[in-house]
Scaffold this motif. Structure first.
Motif, PDB file in Angstrom:
ATOM      1  N   VAL A 198       0.841  -1.196   0.000  1.00  9.48           N
ATOM      2  CA  VAL A 198       0.000   0.000   0.000  1.00  9.48           C
ATOM      3  C   VAL A 198       0.876   1.247   0.000  1.00  9.48           C
ATOM      4  O   VAL A 198       1.811   1.364   0.799  1.00  9.48           O
ATOM      5  N   GLY A 199       0.570   2.158  -0.904  1.00  9.67           N
ATOM      6  CA  GLY A 199       1.281   3.425  -0.954  1.00  9.67           C
ATOM      7  C   GLY A 199       0.524   4.542  -0.275  1.00  9.67           C
ATOM      8  O   GLY A 199       1.088   5.332   0.473  1.00  9.67           O
ATOM      9  N   VAL A 200      -0.776   4.628  -0.524  1.00  8.83           N
ATOM     10  CA  VAL A 200      -1.602   5.720   0.001  1.00  8.83           C
ATOM     11  C   VAL A 200      -2.561   5.165   1.038  1.00  8.83           C
ATOM     12  O   VAL A 200      -3.292   4.200   0.780  1.00  8.83           O
ATOM     13  N   GLY A 201      -2.572   5.755   2.199  1.00  7.92           N
ATOM     14  CA  GLY A 201      -3.431   5.292   3.278  1.00  7.92           C
ATOM     15  C   GLY A 201      -4.868   5.736   3.114  1.00  7.92           C
ATOM     16  O   GLY A 201      -5.249   6.374   2.117  1.00  7.92           O
ATOM     17  N   SER A 202      -5.672   5.400   4.102  1.00  9.74           N
ATOM     18  CA  SER A 202      -7.079   5.805   4.123  1.00  9.74           C
ATOM     19  C   SER A 202      -7.462   6.160   5.552  1.00  9.74           C
ATOM     20  O   SER A 202      -6.787   5.765   6.505  1.00  9.74           O
ATOM     21  N   ALA A 203      -8.550   6.897   5.699  1.00  8.87           N
ATOM     22  CA  ALA A 203      -8.981   7.352   7.018  1.00  8.87           C
ATOM     23  C   ALA A 203      -9.714   6.246   7.763  1.00  8.87           C
ATOM     24  O   ALA A 203     -10.428   5.425   7.160  1.00  8.87           O
ATOM     25  N   HIS A 216      -4.497   3.160  -4.294  1.00  7.01           N
ATOM     26  CA  HIS A 216      -3.883   2.929  -2.987  1.00  7.01           C
ATOM     27  C   HIS A 216      -2.690   1.979  -3.042  1.00  7.01           C
ATOM     28  O   HIS A 216      -1.767   2.120  -2.240  1.00  7.01           O
ATOM     29  N   VAL A 217      -2.698   1.013  -3.943  1.00  4.89           N
ATOM     30  CA  VAL A 217      -1.630   0.011  -3.987  1.00  4.89           C
ATOM     31  C   VAL A 217      -0.563   0.440  -4.980  1.00  4.89           C
ATOM     32  O   VAL A 217      -0.843   0.620  -6.167  1.00  4.89           O
ATOM     33  N   PHE A 218       0.668   0.569  -4.490  1.00  5.08           N
ATOM     34  CA  PHE A 218       1.768   0.976  -5.361  1.00  5.08           C
ATOM     35  C   PHE A 218       2.306  -0.182  -6.188  1.00  5.08           C
ATOM     36  O   PHE A 218       2.542  -0.050  -7.387  1.00  5.08           O
ATOM     37  N   GLY A 219       2.526  -1.335  -5.540  1.00  2.00           N
ATOM     38  CA  GLY A 219       3.187  -2.393  -6.287  1.00  2.00           C
ATOM     39  C   GLY A 219       3.101  -3.762  -5.647  1.00  2.00           C
ATOM     40  O   GLY A 219       2.391  -3.976  -4.660  1.00  2.00           O
ATOM     41  N   GLY A 324     -14.178  -0.465   7.886  1.00  2.00           N
ATOM     42  CA  GLY A 324     -13.650   0.839   8.260  1.00  2.00           C
ATOM     43  C   GLY A 324     -12.212   0.813   8.737  1.00  2.00           C
ATOM     44  O   GLY A 324     -11.686   1.852   9.155  1.00  2.00           O
ATOM     45  N   ALA A 325     -11.547  -0.350   8.677  1.00  5.87           N
ATOM     46  CA  ALA A 325     -10.138  -0.407   9.047  1.00  5.87           C
ATOM     47  C   ALA A 325      -9.338   0.504   8.127  1.00  5.87           C
ATOM     48  O   ALA A 325      -9.535   0.502   6.916  1.00  5.87           O
ATOM     49  N   SER A 326      -8.440   1.278   8.699  1.00  7.13           N
ATOM     50  CA  SER A 326      -7.673   2.241   7.909  1.00  7.13           C
ATOM     51  C   SER A 326      -6.445   1.588   7.299  1.00  7.13           C
ATOM     52  O   SER A 326      -5.934   0.579   7.792  1.00  7.13           O
ATOM     53  N   LEU A 327      -5.964   2.183   6.222  1.00  7.34           N
ATOM     54  CA  LEU A 327      -4.712   1.787   5.584  1.00  7.34           C
ATOM     55  C   LEU A 327      -3.626   2.790   5.939  1.00  7.34           C
ATOM     56  O   LEU A 327      -3.909   3.963   6.176  1.00  7.34           O
ATOM     57  N   ARG A 328      -2.373   2.302   5.927  1.00  8.94           N
ATOM     58  CA  ARG A 328      -1.219   3.171   6.119  1.00  8.94           C
ATOM     59  C   ARG A 328      -0.192   2.875   5.045  1.00  8.94           C
ATOM     60  O   ARG A 328      -0.106   1.753   4.536  1.00  8.94           O
ATOM     61  N   THR A 329       0.583   3.906   4.705  1.00  5.74           N
ATOM     62  CA  THR A 329       1.683   3.690   3.772  1.00  5.74           C
ATOM     63  C   THR A 329       2.601   2.599   4.318  1.00  5.74           C
ATOM     64  O   THR A 329       3.025   2.653   5.471  1.00  5.74           O
TER      65      THR A 329
END
Length: 404
Positions: A198-203, A216-219, A324-329
């Motif tokens: 994951v490259g870009v997170g979410s709230a 959201h996913v870089f690679g 609703g679980a958040s993502l982080r870089t």
């Protein structure tokens, strides 16, 4: 020479040379050899706005810049790496050989792992394990064809390819024994997997729909989810894997951008049941035609086909966040063991040896049910690229070290 890391691949990693700080590089492979290109220095000379992010000792700052920067960076790399012609001299001058035997270049963990989730998305693998451990019952649990099953792993024990893997110690109860004992695992295994970074997170509180997967996913990287099957068998009811999985997870030193895999996209296998709306990927399928190869002590023992995976990475991410679980870089989520329908397509030793009942015979005359100390496992993969080229996913390697 194989060109899995030609200009079309643009695999990113973090490397250092003696006396210098780690920074971002891109792997390039052509008739002149296998090198890492110092894109940090080249971006700085070009005055690119994201040059500072490339000078960091992990991919996280660059990945956090988001898909607009990723796309601009890719267009710049297309010209820089000679996608439409020979590699420029400036690139050669900013490159370091990876295969000269001097070990002058050190490869590092390419990203700081924020959270780690491992899924269980190969139907062939799940049915094999179900047949072993629940004979006479349906091989799949009731939820399996309705929801991507997974568990949360331990981010702090994710290690870069080439790191030794210490045989874990834990509680095991032998068949027929009344009480468990604390021993070194006797049933150490591998799991050939594909990871998504994951490259870009979410709230917190937001979900990530299927159509925003590539935002959201870089690679993609390769994963070996080392597994102590005897520890796992004793501990996993009712909460699932714990010490049998948390001692080490290996990832490749290279992250291949999702944008390099456009020619590998295909529909996932047919679903047994209609899926919930948030998992309906009929309009934007993210199945991937990835070809894995597993070597044990230099011998090919399996070629698992990723195209058969029942649940795709986009569905996994949608399910991971639907509550609703958040993502982080730097979040890493892995596919689960990749296995196919044939014996030589199984991505774990527990399947290849059918839980130890059918020892795997190696070309050197030795046999294995599970891993011995000193064994080395190397997993590689490639995908179809533009114009008949191949896109590489690097390798993930690890050697078993004796228990302390």
């Amino acid at each position: 020479m194989s060109a899995d890391f030609g200009p079309q691949t643009q695999a990113h990693g973090v490397y250092s040379v003696a006396g210098e700080q780690p920074r971002v590089g891109v792997r390039l492979q052509d008739e002149a050899g296998d090198v890492v290109v110092d894109v940090s220095a080249l971006a700085d000379r070009a005055g690119l706005p994201w040059a500072e992010a490339l000078s960091a000792p992990s991919l996280n700052p660059f990945m956090a810049a988001g898909p607009r920067v990723w796309a601009e960076h890719r267009r710049w790399l297309d010209g820089l790496l000679g996608l439409d012609g020979p590699v420029p001299d400036a690139v050669r001058d900013a490159s370091h050989a990876l295969d000269d035997g001097s070990r002058a270049v050190r490869l590092h963990l390419p990203f700081e792992v924020a959270d780690y989730v491992d899924f269980y998305s190969s139907r062939d693998h799940a049915e094999n394990l179900g047949a072993m451990f629940r004979p006479g019952q349906p091989p799949l649990t009731p939820a399996w064809t309705h929801v991507p099953i997974g568990y949360h792993g331990r981010a702090g024990t994710v290690v870069v390819s080439g790191t030794g893997v210490r045989r874990p110690v834990g509680q095991v109860r032998a068949p027929g024994a009344e009480h468990p004992e604390v021993v070194a695992s006797r049933r150490l295994d591998i799991e050939a997997e594909v990871g998504f970074v994951v490259g870009v997170g979410s709230a917190l509180g937001d979900s990530v729909p299927l159509e925003r997967f590539a935002d959201h996913v870089f690679g993609v990287c390769l994963v070996d989810d080392w597994s102590a099957r005897d520890l796992q068998a004793w501990e996993y009811v009712p909460l699932g894997p714990f010490l049998g999985k948390s001692f080490a997870t290996s990832v490749s030193a290279w992250v291949t951008p999702l944008s390099s895999l456009e020619h590998a996209r295909l529909p996932a296998p047919a679903r047994e049941h209609p899926v919930q709306d948030y998992l309906d990927d009929s309009a934007q399928p993210w199945g991937l035609d990835l070809h894995l190869e597993v070597r044990l002590n230099g011998h090919v023992v399996s070629r698992p086909p990723f195209a058969r995976m029942y649940w795709t990475a986009a569905q996994q991410l949608a399910h991971l966040t639907v509550n609703g679980a958040s993502l982080r870089t730097g979040d890493l989520f892995a596919s689960g063991t990749v296995s196919g329908a044939q014996r030589d397509e199984r991505g774990s030793l527990i399947e290849l040896s059918w839980n130890g009942e059918q020892p795997l015979e190696l070309p050197d005359g030795t046999t294995r049910t599970f891993l011995s100390d000193g064994d080395e496992v190397v997993i590689t993969a490639w995908a179809p690229g533009p114009g008949g080229t191949r896109v590489g996913l690097g390798e993930v390697a690890g050697r078993v070290e004796p228990a302390r």
